[in-house]
Design an enzyme around this catalytic site. Structure first.
Site, PDB file in Angstrom:
ATOM      1  N   GLU A 293       0.878  -1.174   0.000  1.00 34.94           N
ATOM      2  CA  GLU A 293       0.000   0.000   0.000  1.00 34.94           C
ATOM      3  C   GLU A 293       0.905   1.210   0.000  1.00 34.94           C
ATOM      4  OE1 GLU A 293      -3.028  -0.363  -0.686  1.00 34.94           O
ATOM      5  OE2 GLU A 293      -3.019  -2.523  -0.413  1.00 34.94           O
ATOM      6  N   CYS A 327      -1.507   8.845   4.300  1.00 38.64           N
ATOM      7  CA  CYS A 327      -1.545   8.499   2.884  1.00 38.64           C
ATOM      8  C   CYS A 327      -2.875   8.940   2.284  1.00 38.64           C
ATOM      9  CB  CYS A 327      -1.373   7.006   2.717  1.00 38.64           C
ATOM     10  SG  CYS A 327      -2.445   6.081   3.822  1.00 38.64           S
TER      11      CYS A 327
HETATM   12  P1  NAD Z   1       9.129   5.143   2.978  1.00 40.07           P
HETATM   13  O1  NAD Z   1       8.788   4.489   1.698  1.00 40.07           O
HETATM   14  O2  NAD Z   1      10.184   6.165   2.981  1.00 40.07           O
HETATM   15  O3  NAD Z   1       9.576   4.025   4.044  1.00 40.07           O
HETATM   16  C1  NAD Z   1       8.755   2.914   4.328  1.00 40.07           C
HETATM   17  C2  NAD Z   1       9.620   1.791   4.877  1.00 40.07           C
HETATM   18  O4  NAD Z   1      10.440   1.282   3.817  1.00 40.07           O
HETATM   19  C3  NAD Z   1      10.564   2.210   5.986  1.00 40.07           C
HETATM   20  O5  NAD Z   1      10.600   1.200   6.978  1.00 40.07           O
HETATM   21  C4  NAD Z   1      11.895   2.298   5.264  1.00 40.07           C
HETATM   22  O6  NAD Z   1      13.005   2.131   6.121  1.00 40.07           O
HETATM   23  C5  NAD Z   1      11.775   1.148   4.296  1.00 40.07           C
HETATM   24  N1  NAD Z   1      12.685   1.178   3.140  1.00 40.07           N
HETATM   25  C6  NAD Z   1      13.224   2.260   2.523  1.00 40.07           C
HETATM   26  N2  NAD Z   1      13.972   1.862   1.464  1.00 40.07           N
HETATM   27  C7  NAD Z   1      13.877   0.508   1.410  1.00 40.07           C
HETATM   28  C8  NAD Z   1      14.420  -0.487   0.538  1.00 40.07           C
HETATM   29  N3  NAD Z   1      15.193  -0.165  -0.500  1.00 40.07           N
HETATM   30  N4  NAD Z   1      14.120  -1.775   0.784  1.00 40.07           N
HETATM   31  C9  NAD Z   1      13.333  -2.134   1.816  1.00 40.07           C
HETATM   32  N5  NAD Z   1      12.794  -1.228   2.675  1.00 40.07           N
HETATM   33  C10 NAD Z   1      13.059   0.070   2.464  1.00 40.07           C
HETATM   34  O7  NAD Z   1       7.744   5.721   3.582  1.00 40.07           O
HETATM   35  P2  NAD Z   1       7.487   6.596   4.883  1.00 40.07           P
HETATM   36  O8  NAD Z   1       8.080   7.954   4.690  1.00 40.07           O
HETATM   37  O9  NAD Z   1       7.833   5.850   6.117  1.00 40.07           O
HETATM   38  O10 NAD Z   1       5.897   6.715   4.834  1.00 40.07           O
HETATM   39  C11 NAD Z   1       5.244   7.629   4.041  1.00 40.07           C
HETATM   40  C12 NAD Z   1       4.767   7.006   2.753  1.00 40.07           C
HETATM   41  O11 NAD Z   1       3.948   5.881   3.042  1.00 40.07           O
HETATM   42  C13 NAD Z   1       3.877   7.951   1.953  1.00 40.07           C
HETATM   43  O12 NAD Z   1       4.193   7.839   0.594  1.00 40.07           O
HETATM   44  C14 NAD Z   1       2.462   7.439   2.235  1.00 40.07           C
HETATM   45  O13 NAD Z   1       1.521   7.761   1.244  1.00 40.07           O
HETATM   46  C15 NAD Z   1       2.706   5.974   2.340  1.00 40.07           C
HETATM   47  N6  NAD Z   1       1.663   5.310   3.121  1.00 40.07           N
HETATM   48  C16 NAD Z   1       0.716   4.615   2.435  1.00 40.07           C
HETATM   49  C17 NAD Z   1      -0.323   4.006   3.126  1.00 40.07           C
HETATM   50  C18 NAD Z   1      -1.385   3.227   2.390  1.00 40.07           C
HETATM   51  O14 NAD Z   1      -2.136   2.496   3.043  1.00 40.07           O
HETATM   52  N7  NAD Z   1      -1.503   3.362   1.092  1.00 40.07           N
HETATM   53  C19 NAD Z   1      -0.379   4.111   4.519  1.00 40.07           C
HETATM   54  C20 NAD Z   1       0.626   4.818   5.181  1.00 40.07           C
HETATM   55  C21 NAD Z   1       1.646   5.416   4.464  1.00 40.07           C
END
Ligand code: NAD
Length: 541
Positions: A293, A327
């Protein structure tokens, strides 16, 4: 339980506490906030049930008050990521064979612990570590997570009871096996409930998990591991490693035993994960399940028949609660010209009442954004709006990182409906409005559908039913969660299963049987009760 048909109690949503002045719940939460502020915590990783400390630590500070240190966490190396995979693989044999109702009871017990003794702990950690107001923490870290842990055990029964039919002389059944190998859960900073659901949903279905929470949400993540332990989750079923996802993700995604990824976060990171898996799909023992998501550019669409006050309330709450870092947060808005003057006046009047500051002061409606990177990124969009003649900043625009990462609620009017601020996810308190000619309602609906890559949430505000129907049809694929006369945020488990499509994710609807289905690999079994003894078919005679 054993030798019995066990029914999970029918869940109801956890009631939201008000934290009104002089209430006992408020006094209790304030005591816990003070305790966590005065008692910095040393956070280990949890691998195979053991606390693992590396000595390579990172400080955790309040986003709204950088001088306050909440603790520090120990960061993993590649070796710890591999240890976590091994621990998950070792725990699998026993956990996957545990009766499903016993697994369900672990989560049901966790829900009770969170509803009771851990409620203040997790709420306070979410408030201090992620800068949520008490209300935002309560609906997330307490209520939504309790709901996930009560509704998912209930849905397991629905998944398992879905069985094929049998004809006389045979019995057919479906065994919903766990996946054959471990699941990698990767969670974002902005919802403690999502962080708690991503590893537990696959675990509930009999899988074991390596979990990497966001570095800016390790405090609340750690308290969840304490709840699971106390609820009786066996060692190694969920293994928490901390540190940069870009480094730790690679060895896990590369592992031959990867069975699935349960991700929530940005579209960009999810694409990176998918690409890493797709690079050489032949190396895995099974095709990994990929559930993600991701981002959104969520809209509020207003028809000229809309009610003014409900639209103002929907826009203000939808765009600015939790500093727009949901989000689902409303981030672009389409307002008809006839509605605009009154709407603009009322929205700006109400925004003038909104207070931004330290979440320990309960009169603040908004806290700080999560970290410096987010602050800089959001501020750059606001700068663009201030200097580009295609925009007019109507409210806010102030950014101040002296004490904490504070950004004022900001309203921008855009001249062009497809400009950057109308297209891109900003993930901060910035609402961009496009004012459209009333007579171009249907064209503007099509424009809304076609603007940007996302399709997560959206709302229509109107009283004219024909206008609502038109919006519902024109925006069929524009949002996985669609609201009529309500803000596009605040989905409730069991009521509005959550998720979007296009660049917003695989739409596997967290907190529903649809999501749980992704964590099983069904085995169809046929038993012949009257097997034939002659190989010759009648037609041969
Ligand atoms: P992010 O993508 O920066 O990080 C999410 C997670 O991914 C973190 O734990 C991070 O350490 C990890 N990560 C980063 N690079 C990675 C890689 N190469 N491999 C594996 N893991 C990796 O997101 P964020 O800033 O924590 O959250 C905000 C984002 O999340 C926004 O884009 C928001 O829209 C989205 N979000 C979506 C939903 C939904 O249900 N659609 C819900 C909440 C947040």
């Amino acid at each position: 339980m054993f030798n019995g048909i066990f029914h999970v109690p029918k869940p109801t949503n956890e009631p939201v506490r008000s934290y009104a002045p002089r209430s006992t719940e408020r006094a209790s939460l304030e005591r816990e906030l003070a305790r966590q502020l005065s008692d910095p915590i040393d956070i280990p990783m949890i691998i195979g049930g053991q606390e693992v400390r590396t000595g390579n630590t990172e400080e955790i500070r309040c986003p709204h008050d950088r001088s306050r240190v909440l603790g520090r966490y120990h960061k993993a190396t590649r070796e710890h990521a591999e240890m976590a995979v091994q621990a998950a693989n070792e725990a699998r044999a026993e956990w996957s064979k545990m009766p499903w109702d016993a697994r369900a009871c672990v989560l049901l017990r966790a829900a009770e612990l969170l509803a009771g003794p851990y409620r203040d702990v997790l709420n306070a950690a979410t408030m201090l570590g992620q800068s949520k107001t008490c209300h935002q923490a309560e609906i997330d870290a307490a209520c939504e997570l309790i709901d996930f842990w009560r509704f998912n055990p209930h849905y397991v029964y629905r998944v398992y009871e879905d069985q094929p039919f049998s004809i006389p002389g045979t019995i057919n059944y479906m065994e919903h096996r766990p996946l054959e190998s471990f699941v990698f859960a990767v969670s974002p900073f902005n919802f403690t409930s999502i962080a708690g659901n991503l590893p537990t949903a696959p675990a509930l279905m009999g899988n074991t998990v390596v979990w990497k929470p966001a570095s800016t949400a390790v405090l609340s993540a750690y308290h969840m591991t304490r709840i699971w332990k106390e609820a009786g989750l066996p060692d190694g079923v969920i293994n928490m490693i901390c540190g940069p996802g870009s480094e730790l993700g690679a060895p896990i995604l590369d592992h031959v035993d990867l069975g699935g990824v349960h991700f929530t976060g940005s579209t960009q990171v999810f694409s990176t994960i998918w690409r890493a898996i797709g690079q050489d799909i032949r190396k895995y023992r099974v095709y990994p399940r990929i559930v993600g998501e991701t981002g959104g550019k969520d809209f509020i669409f207003v028809h000229a028949s809309a009610d003014l006050e409900t639209t103002v309330t929907g826009a203000l709450r939808g765009a600015f609660e939790y500093q727009g870092q949901k989000c689902s947060a409303a981030s672009r808005m389409y307002v008809p010209r006839s509605f605009w003057p009154a709407f603009r006046k009322r929205l700006l009047e109400e925004l003038a009442e909104v207070r931004v500051g330290d979440i320990s002061d309960f009169s603040n409606f908004m806290g700080a954004v999560i970290d410096e990177a987010a602050f800089r990124s959001i501020a750059s969009y606001i700068e663009e709006a201030k200097h580009d003649s295609g925009y007019e900043v109507l409210f806010g625009g102030g950014c101040n990182a002296e004490k904490g990462f504070f950004i004022e609620p900001t309203v921008v009017r855009a001249q062009a409906p497809d400009c950057r601020l109308m297209r891109e996810e900003i993930f901060g308190p910035v609402l961009t409005v496009y004012v459209y000619p009333d007579e171009e309602y249907e064209e503007t609906l099509r424009l809304c559908d076609a603007t940007g890559p996302y399709a997560l949430t959206g709302a229509i505000f109107a009283t004219d039913r024909a206008a609502i129907v038109k919006a519902q049809l024109a925006l069929t694929q524009a949002a996985g969660n669609f609201y009529i006369n309500d803000k596009p945020t605040g989905a409730v488990v069991g009521q509005q299963p959550f998720g979007g499509s296009r660049a917003s994710g695989t739409n596997d609807k967290a907190g529903s049987p649809l999501n749980l289905l992704r964590w099983v690999s069904p085995r169809a079994i046929k038993e012949n009760l009257a097997p034939p003894k002659d190989w010759r078919y009648p037609f041969l005679g």
